[in-house]
Design a protein around this motif. Structure first.
Motif, mmCIF file in Angstrom:
data_model
loop_
_atom_site.group_PDB
_atom_site.id
_atom_site.type_symbol
_atom_site.label_atom_id
_atom_site.label_comp_id
_atom_site.label_asym_id
_atom_site.label_seq_id
_atom_site.Cartn_x
_atom_site.Cartn_y
_atom_site.Cartn_z
ATOM 1 N N ILE A 78 -0.259 -1.451 5.546
ATOM 2 C CA ILE A 78 -0.570 -1.086 4.556
ATOM 3 C C ILE A 78 0.712 -0.963 3.372
ATOM 4 N N HIS A 79 0.641 -1.675 2.181
ATOM 5 C CA HIS A 79 1.618 -1.521 1.177
ATOM 6 C C HIS A 79 1.025 -0.804 -0.022
ATOM 7 N N TRP A 80 1.941 -0.042 -0.379
ATOM 8 C CA TRP A 80 1.658 1.026 -1.665
ATOM 9 C C TRP A 80 1.968 0.446 -2.965
ATOM 10 N N HIS A 81 1.226 0.178 -3.982
ATOM 11 C CA HIS A 81 1.625 -0.256 -5.210
ATOM 12 C C HIS A 81 1.944 0.752 -6.384
ATOM 13 N N TYR A 107 -3.415 0.588 -2.821
ATOM 14 C CA TYR A 107 -2.637 0.248 -1.589
ATOM 15 C C TYR A 107 -3.714 -0.509 -1.120
ATOM 16 N N HIS A 108 -2.987 -1.557 -0.082
ATOM 17 C CA HIS A 108 -3.751 -2.629 0.553
ATOM 18 C C HIS A 108 -2.906 -3.445 1.477
ATOM 19 N N SER A 109 -3.588 -3.974 2.376
ATOM 20 C CA SER A 109 -3.003 -4.567 3.779
ATOM 21 C C SER A 109 -2.140 -5.728 3.044
ATOM 22 N N HIS A 110 -0.971 -5.970 3.587
ATOM 23 C CA HIS A 110 0.072 -7.000 3.308
ATOM 24 C C HIS A 110 0.086 -8.099 4.529
ATOM 25 N N THR A 111 -1.044 -8.404 5.356
ATOM 26 C CA THR A 111 -1.297 -8.960 6.445
ATOM 27 C C THR A 111 -2.383 -10.057 6.165
ATOM 28 N N GLY A 112 -1.963 -11.241 6.341
ATOM 29 C CA GLY A 112 -2.991 -12.315 6.389
ATOM 30 C C GLY A 112 -3.684 -12.164 4.912
ATOM 31 N N LEU A 113 -5.067 -12.391 5.075
ATOM 32 C CA LEU A 113 -6.160 -12.357 3.901
ATOM 33 C C LEU A 113 -6.744 -10.875 4.236
ATOM 34 N N GLN A 114 -6.108 -10.060 5.088
ATOM 35 C CA GLN A 114 -6.931 -8.903 5.059
ATOM 36 C C GLN A 114 -7.325 -8.184 3.798
ATOM 37 N N SER A 173 -8.430 -2.683 1.038
ATOM 38 C CA SER A 173 -7.895 -2.106 -0.340
ATOM 39 C C SER A 173 -8.449 -0.882 -0.819
ATOM 40 N N PHE A 174 -7.747 0.002 -1.437
ATOM 41 C CA PHE A 174 -8.607 1.283 -2.104
ATOM 42 C C PHE A 174 -7.542 2.032 -2.880
#
Length: 146
Positions: free
Chosen positions: A79-82, A121-128, A134-135
């Protein structure tokens, strides 16, 4: 500075401190696969608490946000936060700032909310991310005591 000015400054400081409160805001989310059909064809997607997009996180400036993600899948995730100012080890970029969330394990992000706004925020793994991870995250102005 005379005694009255000192007293006024101290009183204002006490009033300010007593009118702002901070909370510990906690969320627990499961990341797992889910079959969806948006176009007439079943496909495997990834959901947060069985939702695509995942649930919205809400907190207020001054709060401490604690979010635990439990990875129920058989592959790692992240999970990556923007846009959120947070400690580097909470950023969520796997193998760069944060370890990925291993299969069938959990990771808890915990940081203080320092500014308001609407973020995501969203996954930063592959095409997840494209598969549903994401949310939104919303941070409002500081709490005020009634």
């Amino acid at each position: 500075m005379n005694i009255y000015k000192k007293f006024t400054v101290i009183l204002l400081y006490i009033l300010l401190i007593s009118t702002v409160r901070a909370d510990l805001v906690q969320y627990n989310f499961d990341i797992d696969t889910k079959i969806v059909n948006f176009t007439g064809k079943d496909i495997k997607a990834i959901s947060i608490n069985n939702q695509i997009p995942g649930p919205t996180i809400e907190a207020t400036v001054g709060d401490t946000l604690e979010v635990t993600f439990s990875n129920k899948m058989d592959t790692e995730t992240s999970i990556h936060w923007h846009g959120i100012l947070l400690p580097n080890d909470q950023d969520g970029v796997p193998y760069l700032t944060t370890k990925p969330i291993a299969a069938n394990s959990s990771f808890t992000y915990k940081y203080k909310i320092t500014h308001s706004g609407t973020y995501w925020y969203h996954s930063h793994t592959g095409l997840q991310e494209q598969q549903g991870v994401s949310f939104l995250s919303y941070s409002g102005p500081p709490h005020r005591q009634p």
